[in-house]
Design an enzyme around this catalytic site. Sequence first.
Site, PDB file in Angstrom:
ATOM      1  N   LYS A 110       0.860  -1.193   0.000  1.00  0.00           N
ATOM      2  CA  LYS A 110       0.000   0.000   0.000  1.00  0.00           C
ATOM      3  C   LYS A 110       0.895   1.241   0.000  1.00  0.00           C
ATOM      4  O   LYS A 110       1.925   1.265   0.698  1.00  0.00           O
ATOM      5  CB  LYS A 110      -0.870  -0.034   1.260  1.00  0.00           C
ATOM      6  CG  LYS A 110      -1.864   1.091   1.392  1.00  0.00           C
ATOM      7  CD  LYS A 110      -2.703   0.908   2.665  1.00  0.00           C
ATOM      8  CE  LYS A 110      -3.753   1.981   2.818  1.00  0.00           C
ATOM      9  NZ  LYS A 110      -4.554   1.816   4.045  1.00  0.00           N
ATOM     10  N   SER A 161      -9.459   1.697   3.129  1.00  0.00           N
ATOM     11  CA  SER A 161      -8.624   2.433   2.209  1.00  0.00           C
ATOM     12  C   SER A 161      -7.623   1.579   1.424  1.00  0.00           C
ATOM     13  O   SER A 161      -7.076   2.030   0.424  1.00  0.00           O
ATOM     14  CB  SER A 161      -7.865   3.528   2.968  1.00  0.00           C
ATOM     15  OG  SER A 161      -7.033   2.957   3.955  1.00  0.00           O
ATOM     16  N   SER A 219      -9.549  -0.745   7.169  1.00  0.00           N
ATOM     17  CA  SER A 219      -9.016  -0.603   5.812  1.00  0.00           C
ATOM     18  C   SER A 219      -8.377  -1.825   5.199  1.00  0.00           C
ATOM     19  O   SER A 219      -8.121  -1.847   3.998  1.00  0.00           O
ATOM     20  CB  SER A 219      -8.003   0.536   5.764  1.00  0.00           C
ATOM     21  OG  SER A 219      -8.696   1.736   5.627  1.00  0.00           O
TER      22      SER A 219
END
Length: 466
Positions: free
Chosen positions: A74, A149, A173
């Site tokens: 990420k 996210s 997330s």
Amino acid sequence: MDSQIKKIHEQLVAKEITCTGLVQERLNLLKENKYNSVNSLLEEHALDLASKVDAKINNGEEIGLLEGIPFGIKDVYMVQGTYTTASSDMLKKYKSAYTATAIQKLLDAGAIPLVKENCDSFGHGSSSENTIFGAVKNAVNPELVAGGSSGGSAVNVAKDYTVFSIGGDTGGSIRQPAGYNNIYGLKPTYGRISRFGLMAYTSSTDCVGPLAKSIEDIRIVLNVMSGKDVKDQTTISSEEIDETAIAADSKKVTVGYFNNFIEGEAISDSIKSDFLQTLEKLKAAGIKVKELDFFGGDTLVSTYYTLAMAETASNLSRLDGTNYGNRIEGENLIDTYAVTRSENFSEESKRRIVGGNQVLSQGFSDEIYLKSLALRDQISESFEKDFKEVDVVLSPVTPANPPKIGDSLKDPHAMYLSDAYTVGFSLGQLPTLTVPQGTATGLQITAAKNKEQTILKFANFLKDIL
Ligand code: GLN
């Protein structure tokens, strides 16, 4: 699904595939992909590492289990020399000066990073639409959001572009996009994996964790990343989880569930009936199921967002164009700060910074911020009580199926409420795993602090009975 890591390891050792071939193939898939899951590719470095793995194999040397396994990161993790943008204008030109501990451990084990993955800017969001790289599309239905996210990470795993990906979970997330894309995603106990080098969002709930297609791969990656770190004083030591210790046998487990999650207004009919059916299957398999009381979704969401906004307002104050960030010159220093921050932060991030500063300011902090801290203590106490009675808590991951791309941006409040089932466990700093079963967006298995082993074992059991 069985362990992808083990399968690829065996293929590499048996010389059925080359690491260079494998890495090139995955890079091509990432390059061609239409899901907006990629912020930047680490192509040259990845191919270089792959050729070293091939050379080792060709020399007859042994390789470790993770050696040569391609993975994704990420875009909120520092990896030295790579762009680390947090999917934001503010940091779109920022290159990491060092590498996050969790990532370094994977690199030391020989895993090969392919990609910095798209996500909601600074982790702010539940849909991966709040990004300068374009909304991430759901792996199952590209008209829907990928979740957030860590949406890019979930999609890359779901589409087999990466074998596993490292997401970040502050309030859901990892778990929510895992649920939206039908894969596994673990948020470990707070502190089990070092946060050093993860961009801080809500420091008191931020967790590093893996997304993968099997329980076994989650276990392998968790073991490698875990451990105390002198660079993160909140880290705790933990025991390695052995493969045999999580073999499916959970007959003696007592399962709890929060009735008010299921009886609330927010839940969709199908998630509710699928969840209730899951409970029936558990009972039929001889599992004791216990109803528990918990705080309502509204309380959980408002407590979480108050604290999350307060902490992110504080954490992001360093991004002023002077110390960090894409500086835009104004007429004077104050003006430079103002222009830099108003032009470079997204609407959603600004909403949180303004909200966070508000709840921390004199005259409001007693009424709002301190009240949330007190509620958080009560939430933790409630969990402590629950885990004296049950071994795991089972819950849906989300109240509804993923929304269409564009819908969440129109209604931030609805987006916050969609986090109702994930944020409570974050506030409690508990370990919790999304499994792609039971409802359309999966199930969450949660246990007391440091009981990841119980969770993975129960997940193996669920896999067999559902
Ligand atoms: N959706 C939640 C939020 O926006 C959780 C995000 C996260 O875990 N990073 O705060």
